[in-house]
Design a protein around this motif. Structure first.
Motif, PDB file in Angstrom:
ATOM      1  N   SER A 150      71.824 -25.883  72.106  1.00 30.38           N
ATOM      2  CA  SER A 150      72.581 -25.336  72.934  1.00 30.38           C
ATOM      3  C   SER A 150      73.024 -24.415  72.604  1.00 30.38           C
ATOM      4  N   ARG A 151      73.150 -23.996  71.229  1.00 26.17           N
ATOM      5  CA  ARG A 151      73.696 -23.111  69.900  1.00 26.17           C
ATOM      6  C   ARG A 151      72.172 -21.612  70.151  1.00 26.17           C
ATOM      7  N   ARG A 153      70.205 -21.909  71.863  1.00 29.58           N
ATOM      8  CA  ARG A 153      69.698 -21.753  73.269  1.00 29.58           C
ATOM      9  C   ARG A 153      70.478 -19.675  73.705  1.00 29.58           C
ATOM     10  N   LYS A 154      71.952 -20.374  72.817  1.00 25.11           N
ATOM     11  CA  LYS A 154      72.987 -19.208  73.711  1.00 25.11           C
ATOM     12  C   LYS A 154      72.306 -17.863  72.559  1.00 25.11           C
ATOM     13  N   THR A 155      71.975 -18.148  71.119  1.00 25.49           N
ATOM     14  CA  THR A 155      71.888 -16.849  70.752  1.00 25.49           C
ATOM     15  C   THR A 155      70.740 -16.090  70.999  1.00 25.49           C
ATOM     16  N   SER A 157      70.080 -15.844  74.329  1.00 24.33           N
ATOM     17  CA  SER A 157      69.936 -15.232  75.571  1.00 24.33           C
ATOM     18  C   SER A 157      70.758 -14.683  75.594  1.00 24.33           C
ATOM     19  N   ILE A 158      71.715 -14.487  74.642  1.00 20.15           N
ATOM     20  CA  ILE A 158      72.064 -13.596  74.052  1.00 20.15           C
ATOM     21  C   ILE A 158      71.678 -12.026  73.529  1.00 20.15           C
TER      22      ILE A 158
END
Length: 171
Positions: A150-151, A153-155, A157-158
């Motif tokens: 999750s982390r 993917r978030k990184t 994405s950002i």
């Protein structure tokens, strides 16, 4: 464990091992050789594997450790190695160039991720491994794998949003 059991239980996993081994070693030929060596090692331990509670996880962990041993012997750092990906491809020439550009951007983002996050992201989203398999390979709990994924993917994405916002002039 007899020959037939080994073939069905362990040798059948060799195709699923291939993406992991290629990515770690960075070469298809070396990966094929490594998988043969891994299967030989597992064959030699077949009697011990018979009662193992998670044979599939043990096979993936053995493959990963074997590749890391090879890399350590050659003094190659996994973190500094090239990330071998071909995320997108298209037959249209214009789209092909765009997809190659996007591949390069994503490779650069992946290089900046912490090692565990990068490994888990690649295994799950690119190689298609299940959470249980990743947990066994990385020697983590499934919940930890989910959090790290999750982390990552978030990184990613950002970082992609920043890149494209910059390109559109919205920075």
């Amino acid at each position: 464990m007899n020959k037939n059991d080994f073939k069905v239980t362990i040798f059948s996993l060799s195709e699923r091992l291939f993406p992991l081994v290629v990515r770690l070693l960075g070469d298809k030929t070396k990966a094929e050789d490594a998988i043969q060596e891994i299967m030989i090692k597992l064959w030699e331990k077949r009697n011990q594997l018979e009662n193992h509670p998670n044979i599939k996880g043990f096979v993936f962990l053995t493959a990963r450790n074997y590749c890391l041993d090879i890399l350590r012997k050659k003094r190659i750092l996994v973190n500094d190695g090239e990330i071998y990906l071909n995320l997108l491809s298209d037959s249209n020439e214009h789209s092909y160039i765009e997809s190659q550009e996007l591949n390069e951007i994503i490779k650069e983002i992946l290089k900046k991720l912490p090692n565990q996050q990068r490994e888990i992201f690649i295994m799950r989203d690119l190689d298609g491994y299940e959470f249980m398999e990743i947990a066994a390979i990385m020697e983590l709990k499934i919940t930890n794998v989910r959090v790290l994924l999750s982390r990552a993917r978030k990184t990613i994405s950002i970082a992609l949003e920043k890149t494209y916002s910059y390109e559109r002039g919205n920075y």
